[in-house]
Every structure is written in structure tokens, then in C-alpha cells.
Design a protein around this motif. Sequence first.
Motif, PDB file in Angstrom:
ATOM      1  N   ILE B 190      51.463  51.179  41.662  1.00 33.98           N
ATOM      2  CA  ILE B 190      50.220  50.466  41.380  1.00 33.98           C
ATOM      3  C   ILE B 190      49.485  51.075  40.196  1.00 33.98           C
ATOM      4  CG2 ILE B 190      48.784  51.797  42.970  1.00 33.98           C
ATOM      5  CD1 ILE B 190      47.925  48.559  43.593  1.00 33.98           C
ATOM      6  N   GLU B 191      49.775  52.329  39.884  1.00 33.88           N
ATOM      7  CA  GLU B 191      49.116  52.989  38.740  1.00 33.88           C
ATOM      8  C   GLU B 191      49.379  52.229  37.454  1.00 33.88           C
ATOM      9  OE1 GLU B 191      50.999  54.626  40.932  1.00 33.88           O
ATOM     10  OE2 GLU B 191      49.362  55.585  42.039  1.00 33.88           O
ATOM     11  N   LEU B 192      50.596  51.708  37.366  1.00 33.14           N
ATOM     12  CA  LEU B 192      50.990  50.924  36.205  1.00 33.14           C
ATOM     13  C   LEU B 192      50.009  49.783  35.983  1.00 33.14           C
ATOM     14  CD1 LEU B 192      53.822  51.160  34.738  1.00 33.14           C
ATOM     15  CD2 LEU B 192      54.383  49.066  35.939  1.00 33.14           C
ATOM     16  N   PHE B 193      49.745  49.096  37.089  1.00 38.31           N
ATOM     17  CA  PHE B 193      48.848  47.953  37.056  1.00 38.31           C
ATOM     18  C   PHE B 193      47.427  48.409  36.731  1.00 38.31           C
ATOM     19  CE2 PHE B 193      45.809  45.410  39.526  1.00 38.31           C
ATOM     20  CZ  PHE B 193      45.994  44.177  38.924  1.00 38.31           C
ATOM     21  N   ASN B 194      46.978  49.470  37.412  1.00 42.04           N
ATOM     22  CA  ASN B 194      45.619  49.954  37.190  1.00 42.04           C
ATOM     23  C   ASN B 194      45.393  50.362  35.744  1.00 42.04           C
ATOM     24  OD1 ASN B 194      44.929  49.490  39.807  1.00 42.04           O
ATOM     25  ND2 ASN B 194      45.358  51.585  40.492  1.00 42.04           N
ATOM     26  N   ALA B 195      46.400  51.037  35.164  1.00 38.98           N
ATOM     27  CA  ALA B 195      46.277  51.484  33.777  1.00 38.98           C
ATOM     28  C   ALA B 195      46.078  50.290  32.854  1.00 38.98           C
ATOM     29  CB  ALA B 195      47.509  52.274  33.374  1.00 38.98           C
ATOM     30  N   ALA B 196      46.882  49.249  33.084  1.00 40.00           N
ATOM     31  CA  ALA B 196      46.776  48.065  32.234  1.00 40.00           C
ATOM     32  C   ALA B 196      45.423  47.392  32.412  1.00 40.00           C
ATOM     33  CB  ALA B 196      47.896  47.083  32.568  1.00 40.00           C
TER      34      ALA B 196
END
Lengths: 297, 301
Positions: B190-196
Motif C-alpha cells: 500500500i506504500e506504493l499507492f500512498n506515495a503516489a
Amino acid sequence: MNVIAIQMHFKRNLLAYIAALPMALTVFVAYMGTMFWSVRLSFSSSRMLPKNDFVGFVQYERLFNTSRWISSLENLLLIAFLFLVICFVLGFLLSIFIDQKIKAESFFRTVFLFPYAMSFIVTGLVWQWIFNPQLGVQKTVQALGWDSFQFDWIVNPDMVLYTVVIAAVWQGAGLVMALLLAGLRGIDEDLWKATKIDGIPAWRVYISIILPMLRPMIITTVVLLSISIIKMYDVVVAMTGGGPGVASEVPAKFIMDNLFERANIGIATAASTVMLTTILCLIAPFIYSNYIKKQGR
Amino acid sequence: MLSISPTNLKFASKRASSIQMQWGRIGIYGFLLVTALFFLLPLYVMLVTSFKELDEIRLSSIFALPQDVSWDYWKVAWSSACTGLECNGLQVGFWNSVQILIPSVIISVMFGAINGYALSFWKIKGANILFACLLLGAFIPYQVFIYPLIRVYAEIGIYGTLTGVVVSHVIFGMPIMTLLFRNYYSTLPIELFNAARIDGAGFFKVFFIIMLPMSTPIIIVAVIMQVTNIWNDFLIGLVFAGNDNLPMTVQLNNIVNTTTGERAYNVNMAATILTSLVPLIIYVASGRWFVRGIASGSVKG
């Protein structure tokens, strides 16, 4: 949450809501809406044309007084029982044997699963051909000199259901094999070392230890197979057309015939409501425990 | 001289168990081979029958090889077999199926991806309930939906049209497609998504720039599943397609189970093989991907 926070939430996620709209439409209109409509119609006096009156359980009474419906239910029970047992035992045996570090493993796997890629229509037509008494297996064996050989199951009202089971097993056993094999491959090698040291015979290990370990896969498999049996329609249409007589009639076909050929909407929707209720009872706990509880983020 | 020493005993028992093992191996291969024959038998029978003349079919065994191989019956099946009064062969159904297949697969996979993405990364109120209802739909027999859907389609004018079948395939394929993508996306961090999101990317930007390029494996699985399911469909095509768009499976059944005239079994078998060719090729070519689809989806509509 106060009003502003709710507004913020929707504003930030607006596009997500819009993107989910087709899904919501599918669920509420195409699934729920039509489902309630069907159930509603089953309580009306509709025959050729739908009506908006309310007559209570009259259609259900008519339905359960129809001998054809009763025999279709009985047929389905027998088919489902035999199919589940045979498919499962055969599939489990195949998966165990394939798991014994055998040669040509991928050949065997391919062969056992290919029928699953075929349509039910094709399955039904091929087996109809093999079971054909004048041209198929019966004729071939008789031509070999065994004149009294009888294998006329497909035209014999007492035996026709077994031909349907054979065709269905042919199509579905590979699925059991594939799913259980995936389960077997996930079992720790150490388990085998431990049971070997203790001198427990392999068959005991499979039945008392492995089988319980594969529980989630087994439940999935059984649910999948049960659903495909309850929905069973194409294979019967292609193979026997429900005959001889009504000897291989199934509920899904009963509903289609009443909808389209007999123009009997009331009975058809009452029958589909019965099917719907059965499926919901079977499936709701499965969906909850398998998909919602575990995999939610 | 025969002395019973511990080493001898051990040797004897070892040999006995290895003989037992060998018999076990033979049993395993025997069982697998016999079962494999049972599974291959229908395919074999279809193939040999499709090459035989009608007289040969009547006289010879169902398992006998054909006397000579000619593709005549295949040609008849493809281009001049009759359904009712029309004798244009299975090719009509084939092209109908292709026309149904392409838009249905593209649209249903696309919806599956967007739904799965929305469900696993975005906070949508009631998402879990919605998803549960969607999945429930995968298990319910089509017979429950058919009559009302026909009425709705007739009302908006798509009953008996290509659009009607495609819409039906999209509707009935949505549960399994959504499930595939949702499960796949929930394994992504989910970090991937949060970063974006922190960088200010919106719903579709995150989807197209980050998620879609990472989705190739699951897209392959989804396409394989949908192509097989839609090609093999009978019921939806029968009910919603209308006479001008009947898919190959329906036409095949009409050709074979037609009651008029002499039954041309050789042509029927050729037609049956032709109809199963597309899923067979996909199955053989995709190999483990196919199995992966079954295992990760595990809901067949």
C-alpha cells in the motif's frame, strides 16, 4: 464524523465512487433488481404474460404438483451425489499419484485438465456419440463377437443419469486434481520425514493428516463442483435433451423450457426462486469466510 | 550356508520393501495411464469419426482408424453444414463468436481491473458489502436473472443484438474478474499507492501509471479465463444473441441435434472439434497460466 468531514471524504474519493458505479449498477440492477423481479413474479398468476397481481403460493403449489419438477429434483440429487463423490475421489487419487515425482508429469496434468477447457456442449455431444447404442461402444463390443453385450444406458430411463454423471466427471475431475495438487505441493517436506520415522503408512498419512490440512482447498472444490451441478444445463441439452421421457430432466432445463417453450412464467420463476434459495443457503457462509473475512485490507 | 545375522535380515527386509516400492510404482503408472486413456478417448473418437465415411461409421468399430484421411467432412462442417434451412456451415457461428468475444473480453477485463483497484486501494463506503453481493451473483443460476433481463433489454432495445450479448457477458463476468484483480492488487504494497497519492496523483493517474504496468500477469490470467468462458458459453448466447448472432456453441448444437434428414456423424464430429479448437489451443498454449487462473479465481460463473 461531521458534515464537512463527510463532504471532504466524498470530494477526495469522488472519482473512485464514479469508477465503482458500473459495479454498483451491475449489483443493484442486473443482479438484485432482476432477482427481486423474478421472486415477485413467482407470487403472481403470470402465465404467457407477466401479471402484477398477488396470489400467494399458488405457483409453488402448482410447481410441486408437477411430476416433471419433482423428478428433475430427484435427478439432480442423484447426479450431484455421484458426481461429487466420484469427482472428488478420482481427482484426489490423481493428485496424489501425480505428486509421487513421476515421469511425464506435465503430460498427465495436461491430459487430466483439458476437458475442463471444453464447453459443456462439446462434452455432451461427444459422450452422446460414444454411448449411442447403434454406433458406439455397444455396437463395437457386439461386433467383436459378444452378441448379447448391452450398453444402452443413454436410451434407458433407469440408467441415463449415470451417463450424464460420467460425462460430467470427465469434465470436472481435472479441476479437483489441479486444485488439490496445488495444495499438496504446499505441504512441508518435513511432514513426510516425520511420519516416515514414526513408520506411519502413506495412506494413513494422506487420510488422517493431509486431508484435514487441505480443508480450505477441499471446501473451495466442493463449492465449485456443487454450483456447476446446480447450474447444469448445457450438457443435458446436448447429450440427452432431458430424455428419454423426463428421465434426465434437471431443474435448470425445467425452468428454461417453462420460460421459452411452454410460456409458463409463473412456474418458471417459482422454480428459479427455489433454486436461488438453495444456492444462497449453500453459499453465503462460504463467501463470508473465504473472501470477505480473510482478504480484506 | 545360511546364517541369520542381523545384517542379513536387514538386507532381506530392504529388498522386500524395494520390491513393494516397485509394485507401487507400477500401480501408480498403471492407474494414471488407464485414467489418461479414459480422458483421451472422447478426443480420439471425435478425431477418427470425423474422417470416416458414413458407411464406414456404420460398419466399423467406433475406435477403428479411418481407412483414408480426407478433410471433406471438415470442409462441409465449416462451410456448408445446415442449421434449419440455412446451409452456410459453422463459419457463421465462428465469426459470430469472434464478434462477441473481442468486445466482451476487453470490456470485462477492463471493468475487473478498475473495480479491483478501486476496492483494494480506495476507501469506498460499503465496498465490502457491494463486493460480497457481486460475488454472490457469480453463484446464482442465470435462470433467476434471465426473464427480467430480457424485459429490460427489450425496453432499451438491445434484446437479440450483439450489444445485448456483450453486455450480458460483461455483467456475468464481472464477479470473477473483479475478484481476480482485487486479490492481485491486495498483494501489492500500500506504500506504493500512498506515495503516489502524496505526490498528488488522482484515481486514474495512479491506475494507469502505477497499477496497470504492474498488472501484466493477472491480465494474462484474466484474458485466458474470459476467452475460454465466453467461447464456451451456451446459455447467454442462446437467450440474448438473437438469430443473427448465435455463437458457435449454439450453432453446433443446432447442427448436431437437428431432427431433419440423415445424420451426418462425420460432419458432426468435425464440427464438434472445430468448436472446441479455440479453447483447446488456448489451454495447451497457456499451460500453467490456465491452472493459475483456476487456482486464483476459483469461482467459475
